[in-house]
Design an enzyme around this catalytic site. Structure first.
Site, short mmCIF file in Angstrom:
data_model
loop_
_atom_site.label_atom_id
_atom_site.label_comp_id
_atom_site.label_asym_id
_atom_site.label_seq_id
_atom_site.Cartn_x
_atom_site.Cartn_y
_atom_site.Cartn_z
N CYS A 26 0.85 -1.19 0.00
CA CYS A 26 0.00 0.00 0.00
C CYS A 26 0.88 1.24 0.00
O CYS A 26 2.10 1.16 0.15
CB CYS A 26 -0.94 0.02 1.20
SG CYS A 26 -0.08 0.21 2.79
N CYS A 29 3.13 1.74 2.92
CA CYS A 29 4.37 0.96 2.90
C CYS A 29 5.48 1.75 2.20
O CYS A 29 6.59 1.91 2.72
CB CYS A 29 4.15 -0.36 2.18
SG CYS A 29 2.85 -1.40 2.87
N ASP A 473 -1.35 15.59 -26.48
CA ASP A 473 -0.56 15.44 -27.69
C ASP A 473 -1.49 15.75 -28.87
O ASP A 473 -2.71 15.62 -28.77
CB ASP A 473 -0.03 14.01 -27.78
CG ASP A 473 0.74 13.76 -29.06
OD1 ASP A 473 1.62 14.57 -29.38
OD2 ASP A 473 0.44 12.77 -29.75
N ASP A 680 -0.65 8.97 -27.48
CA ASP A 680 -0.91 7.67 -28.09
C ASP A 680 0.31 7.06 -28.73
O ASP A 680 0.24 5.96 -29.27
CB ASP A 680 -2.01 7.79 -29.15
CG ASP A 680 -1.50 8.44 -30.44
OD1 ASP A 680 -0.69 9.39 -30.33
OD2 ASP A 680 -1.89 8.00 -31.52
N ASP A 684 5.41 9.49 -26.79
CA ASP A 684 4.73 10.05 -25.61
C ASP A 684 5.02 9.26 -24.35
O ASP A 684 4.67 9.70 -23.25
CB ASP A 684 3.22 10.07 -25.84
CG ASP A 684 2.81 10.91 -27.05
OD1 ASP A 684 3.41 11.99 -27.22
OD2 ASP A 684 1.92 10.49 -27.79
#
Length: 796
Positions: A26, A29, A473, A680, A684
């Site tokens: 988690c 942690c 983008d 996409d 990127d």
């Protein structure tokens, strides 16, 4: 409208090490590990990433060693290993994936044992309660009460067992869960205690530990307790099921983390295994890793370029979309640079290797993705922040309760004091608090999947709700990512119309391999224009094509090509200026009816990457949600501004190379914005990893989809505001869940401590405490289920 063109800059060198960390489940942690590292002398900065299970530490080697850093991590209760020296990236990735897979298998084994034990304790608890209420009233066991008669009919011998025997059987079923499956909760709670900290592990350890120890005492000393007026109740079912539910959440998170290496794996897959090099006058095939700077490399049609270099001879068009994100292949001729990992078109060429191995552009992109993923600061869960205060308060109240009952309570004071203190600890059990976040996340991610939004875990949801700036983008995100002929403009005083102009251009371009030629041919076919076979054809590198169609000379290409053949393009200047202002790429067409007549400009074609029909609506929704929208693109500023105007974006950052995209996202973060990057392409990927939230568009590259923390299954940009709105609603539900989980404790703990006993004689028993815990859990789950009705329409 604001547009920015940034110069290149190299990142500053830093003395850093990346240490694999195991056992984190988690955000608390990872936060604890990070705090431990930051407190270590000689550490300048530290970042611990829960998803990649890595700690990235910048340190002074004169003050602290890597061994000491590993010891600091292990002191928190989590595993750490010395980083492999200069290991092969693929081998290191394999080792990390193997470690995560083993961690997942271990969690599955522990969960399986806990679930079996949970069912067993409920079955054994039924005859114990039937025998006279000496069993646990745990709500999970109560759900099985309708099965009481069926169980009695199927196994009457079970109901004939003495209550003491049933309690010992329950103890035997619980021991493996407490001492093996849930052991790490107790060891980590102890490690947190030694560091004067408290988190969810502390709550789990205190709640289940108190219930187990009280049940153990009731099992081993039942007659002694009964002789003193106390019923020997046991709560083994609660212990087992709390641990089982927490393990289930840990396993779901581990599965989400196991996907994080996919982006690096796919980036590495872009590197070809072999390369053709010229050595001793002959072409030989060698492993790509053996290519040396200065080697002459041969690239055939369809090959992937193995390393970075400069073209020596030959021409072709190279698909550089993995680098620039632009869909149109780039013409290459002697003197041009080529980049490893790009894909050659139909031509062939030779180039001289200038950068190999870790110095190539692709290798740099891989490092950028790795560094951006490893440097993310984890999100501190709201439940952990509450636990940091809540746990010490509960422990203090339990101690005070014991003392007050021991000193002032009725006889037997000692046992009543113990029962009251244990009741306080049981009602403080973190079942509801532990369910508050994962149940909401599970429902939200399920609903998101129904809407085509893949959300990679709770951390993505928790961060997405804070987003106040979205970076888009251009190519493939705002636009469709495929060049198309958008305008056909014949010369106003010329013979023939738009159809004839497109027929001549399309007929000649049928023999060209250039992507603009493919767009022209596609436009002619879409409009039903019949194409002829050219009688002559010649390609002019970087300028266009010249040939003959139906006895007429035709040239298609740049303004420069027309000038070379004596065709005056001036009659097309007004149309050219209009198309250029709209971000179009210009393709000129000229014809020659007879050699004596000479060449004349016949018309103009405008080629563009069309804007998706939903892009403007998506931008409007984001702005209505109070989110600033920025366009970040490698395209030139003029084309970027034209697209931005059409979709309503005011701030544009243009002409940015892939490694600079990451830097631009970092700049926006340094301005104080919580940034979501939407893209996409492979180019990127570093920016998606650096952003607070990376959103990958459907239809994009696998690398972008793997790197993004949120992936949209379709290319519809409206999924971005929908995903952020879903994250905001989920966080509201999580806060409500935490409130209800907490309010039961706030109201129940004082009653459990006995504040109502002097005036009303009311005292919350351990059984009632377990029931209150169940009510809080039910309210949390019910509230989370409301997310299933999240609308698919306009979220703003």
């Amino acid at each position: 409208m604001t547009d920015v063109v940034r110069p290149s800059a190299e990142p500053a060198d830093a003395c850093a090490v990346t240490i694999p960390v195991s056992g984190m489940t988690c955000a608390a942690c990872s936060a604890r590990v990070q705090r431990a590292l930051e407190r270590t002398a000689g550490v300048r900065s530290a970042g611990v990433n829960l998803l990649t299970s890595r700690a990235t530490v910048e340190y002074d080697p004169a003050v602290v060693s890597v061994d000491r850093l590993v010891e600091a991590i292990r002191a928190t209760g989590y595993g750490a290993e010395l980083p492999e020296p200069a290991a092969d990236p693929a081998a290191a990735l394999d080792a990390a994936e193997a470690a995560r897979a083993e961690e997942g298998r271990e969690l599955r084994r522990k969960l399986a044992v806990s679930l079996v034990a949970g069912v067993l304790t409920m079955v054994l608890g039924l005859p114990l309660m039937h025998a006279g209420g000496a069993g646990s009233p745990d709500p999970l066991a109560r759900l099985t009460m309708p099965l009481d008669e069926a169980l009695a009919a199927a196994a009457p011998w079970l109901y004939g067992l003495p209550a003491a025997a049933l309690r010992y059987l329950l103890l035997a079923a619980t021991i493996p869960v407490v001492f093996w499956a849930g052991r790490h909760f107790y060891t980590r709670a102890w490690a947190a205690f030694r560091q004067h900290a408290a988190d969810m592990n502390t709550l789990i350890a205190v709640g289940t530990g108190a219930a187990f120890l009280y049940s153990l005492a009731a099992t081993l000393a039942a007659d002694w307790l009964r002789a003193r007026g106390l019923e020997p109740q046991v709560y083994y079912e609660a212990v087992v099921w709390i641990i089982a539910l927490i393990l289930l959440g840990n396993l779901l998170e581990a599965r989400a983390r196991s996907r994080t290496s996919g982006a690096i794996r796919r980036l590495m897959g872009l590197r070809p295994d072999t390369a053709r090099v010229v050595r001793d006058g002959a072409e030989v095939e060698v492993p790509a890793a053996q290519v040396r700077v200065g080697d002459v490399v041969v690239v055939r049609p369809g090959d992937r370029v193995p390393v970075d270099g400069e073209v020596l001879e030959g021409t072709s068009a190279v698909d550089e979309s993995m680098l620039t994100g632009e869909p149109m292949p780039v013409p290459k001729q002697p003197g041009d640079r080529v980049v490893g990992g790009t894909i050659n078109g139909r031509g062939a060429f030779r180039f001289r290797a200038l950068a190999v191995g870790s110095d190539t552009v692709l290798a740099r992109i891989i490092r950028l993705v790795q560094d951006a993923q490893g440097s993310k600061a984890p999100i501190q869960h709201l439940a952990d922040r509450i636990a940091a205060v809540f746990v010490p308060v509960v422990l203090s109240i339990a101690i005070a309760t014991f003392v007050l009952w021991y000193d002032f309570g009725p006889e037997p004071a000692a046992l009543r004091a113990l029962a009251a203190a244990v009741t306080v600890l049981i009602i403080a059990c973190p079942c509801a608090m532990g369910l508050a976040t994962p149940t909401a996340v599970m429902v939200a991610t399920g609903r998101g999947a129904e809407l085509g939004i893949l959300i990679k875990g709770g951390e993505a949801l928790q961060r997405a709700h804070e987003v106040d700036l979205v970076v888009l983008d251009k190519t493939g995100t705002i636009t469709e990512g495929k060049p198309r002929v958008t305008d056909v403009v014949p010369r106003s005083d010329g013979a023939g119309g738009a159809e004839e102009l497109l027929r001549l251009a399309g007929s000649l371009e049928r023999l060209s391999e250039h992507p603009l030629a493919e767009a022209v041919v596609a436009a002619a076919r879409e409009r039903g224009v019949p194409l002829a076979d050219p009688a002559a054809f010649e390609a002019r590198a970087g300028r266009g094509v010249v040939g003959s169609v139906d006895g007429r000379g035709v040239l298609v290409g740049s303004r420069r090509l027309l000038a070379e053949h004596g065709a005056d393009p001036a009659p097309l200047d007004e149309a050219a200026a209009r198309l250029a202002s709209g971000g179009r790429t210009l393709v000129y067409v000229a014809v020659e009816d007879a050699p004596a007549a000479g060449w004349r400009a016949a018309g103009l074609l405008g080629v563009a990457d069309p804007i998706k029909p939903t892009s403007r609506e998506a931008v409007e929704r984001l702005r209505a949600m109070g989110i600033e929208v920025v366009m970040l693109t490698g395209d030139h500023a003029g084309a970027a501004r034209a697209v931005a105007r059409q979709v309503g974006i005011e701030r544009v950052i243009a002409e940015v190379l892939p490694d600079r995209k990451l830097e631009e996202v970092r700049r926006l973060q340094e301005e104080g914005s919580v940034v979501a990057m939407v893209g996409d392409g492979i180019n990127d990927a570093p920016a998606l990893a650096q952003a607070d939230v990376g959103i990958a568009m459907g239809g994009g590259t696998d690398v972008a989809l793997e790197t993004g923390t949120i992936a949209l299954m379709t290319g519809d940009l409206r999924g971005v505001p929908r995903a952020i709105a879903l994250a905001r609603r989920t966080m509201r539900v999580i806060r409500q869940n935490l409130f209800w989980a907490f309010i039961y404790n706030v109201l129940g703990i004082p009653i459990a401590a006995g504040v109502l006993y002097p005036a009303f004689g009311l005292l919350l028993t351990p059984a009632m405490a377990a029931a209150a815990m169940a009510v809080s859990s039910v309210s949390v789950v019910t509230n989370s289920l409301r997310l299933r009705g999240y609308p698919a329409g306009n979220p703003a």
